[in-house]
Design an enzyme around this catalytic site. Structure first.
Site, mmCIF file in Angstrom:
data_model
loop_
_atom_site.group_PDB
_atom_site.id
_atom_site.type_symbol
_atom_site.label_atom_id
_atom_site.label_comp_id
_atom_site.label_asym_id
_atom_site.label_seq_id
_atom_site.Cartn_x
_atom_site.Cartn_y
_atom_site.Cartn_z
ATOM 1 N NE ARG A 14 17.837 9.038 -24.973
ATOM 2 C CZ ARG A 14 18.307 7.782 -24.995
ATOM 3 N NH1 ARG A 14 17.731 6.840 -24.279
ATOM 4 N NH2 ARG A 14 19.335 7.475 -25.755
ATOM 5 C CE LYS A 42 19.955 -0.532 -22.588
ATOM 6 N NZ LYS A 42 19.847 0.092 -23.909
ATOM 7 N NE ARG A 63 24.364 5.914 -27.740
ATOM 8 C CZ ARG A 63 23.230 6.566 -27.459
ATOM 9 N NH1 ARG A 63 22.922 7.693 -28.097
ATOM 10 N NH2 ARG A 63 22.410 6.103 -26.565
ATOM 11 N NE ARG A 84 26.289 -0.080 -23.819
ATOM 12 C CZ ARG A 84 25.475 0.786 -23.218
ATOM 13 N NH1 ARG A 84 25.268 0.729 -21.924
ATOM 14 N NH2 ARG A 84 24.868 1.699 -23.934
ATOM 15 N NE ARG A 130 22.102 9.750 -23.526
ATOM 16 C CZ ARG A 130 22.037 8.439 -23.362
ATOM 17 N NH1 ARG A 130 21.076 7.913 -22.618
ATOM 18 N NH2 ARG A 130 22.903 7.630 -23.929
#
Ligand code: AMP
Length: 289
Positions: free
Chosen positions: A180, A69, A235, A146, A224
């Site tokens: 990531r 996103k 998540r 969300r 992260r």
């Protein structure tokens, strides 16, 4: 007819008049707290409903954690000259501060849970207010709404023109979250995952090359704290439970544009522009650059 035009037309046709929307919002507010957060959003910079031709785009990006996103919303924001507002970034800025919310937020985020609607709307309202003061108009929201309640509150205060729903298979989402990396100095986003899944049983394969950082960032990469396997799985579970219904919320309003990512940025970006009927826009920008 290009998909975007069709959606924009459908969205414009279904817009309620201002007074009806305000009445509807107040009747929707299931509690005083709902009414308060809606009002705060409206006061702090979301434009009132008006002719969509007279303002900049107001888009939302939906999709599971790791789907990209941020990558595509930020590219489109540069292309269209509108701010890319990611509520996850707002939460991380708050975490990095020494404010009173930092510790309670860290506990929630590091478990993969959602922050309360009240806190998120407060952070978003402040960000919109700062933007309006700087003359920003329009937005591409990433990571908001969300929950259905967030979507209802947003719908109560402004019109969303288009919702892009990015989709990827779950094994790739997990690999992308675990790969990531962020440069702690320049803030650049990279990905060390090398994804090459062969097609089988009629299911297409997918190839995504790693997005490696330049040499100067290499030694400054961080991960992260919520990108561990356990937290990413939580998540994803929360996405299916709390956020997937938001897809249906916008689908039923004729605003949802589905996009199955065919691969990495080189394959997906041109296809996304084509779906959005923006290829010419990109050509002009490249020519001007
Ligand atoms: P993201 O960068 O979008 O994955 O967001 C990181 C974390 O911030 C999420 O796992 C949530 O804890 C929190 N967060 C971001 N946006 C929202 C939202 N709209 N509602 C609730 N929590 C959010």
């Amino acid at each position: 007819m290009p998909a975007l035009n069709r959606l924009l037309r459908a969205g414009a046709a279904s817009r309620p008049p201002v007074s009806a929307a305000r009445w509807w919002l107040s009747s929707l507010a299931s509690s005083e707290a709902d009414a308060r957060v809606s009002e705060r959003l409206a006061r702090r910079g979301l434009p009132a409903r008006r002719d969509p031709g007279s303002r900049n785009v107001q888009w939302v990006f939906l999709g599971c954690p790791g789907v990209g996103k941020g990558t595509y919303a930020s590219r489109l924001s540069q292309l269209l000259g509108v701010p890319h507002i990611a509520t996850g970034d707002l939460v991380r800025e708050e975490l990095a501060s020494s404010g009173p919310l930092a510790q309670p937020l860290a506990d929630i985020v590091n478990q993969g849970k959602l922050v309360s609607d009240e806190i998120i709307i407060n952070l978003l309202s402040k960000r919109l207010e700062t933007g309006v003061a700087k003359g920003e108009s329009g937005f591409i929201l990433d990571g908001f709404p969300r929950t259905i309640r967030q979507a209802e509150i947003l719908e109560g205060v402004t019109d969303i023109d288009l919702v892009v729903n990015l989709k990827l298979r779950e094994d790739v989402l997990l690999a992308k979250c675990l790969g990531r990396r962020i440069c702690s100095q320049c803030g650049g986003n990279f990905n060390v995952a090398s994804i090459d899944i062969k097609g089988e049983n009629g299911r297409p394969g997918i190839f995504m090359a790693p997005l490696l950082p330049p040499a100067q960032c290499m030694t400054k990469l961080v991960t992260r704290s919520d990108d561990t396997e356990e937290v990413v799985k939580e998540r994803l579970r929360i996405y299916y439970e709390m956020s997937q219904p938001v897809e249906e919320f916008y689908r039923s309003r004729g605003k949802l544009l589905e996009f199955d990512l065919p691969g990495g940025i080189p394959e997906s970006w041109p296809k996304l522009l084509q779906l959005l009927n923006l290829e010419d826009h990109d050509d002009k920008q490249s020519a001007a650059a």
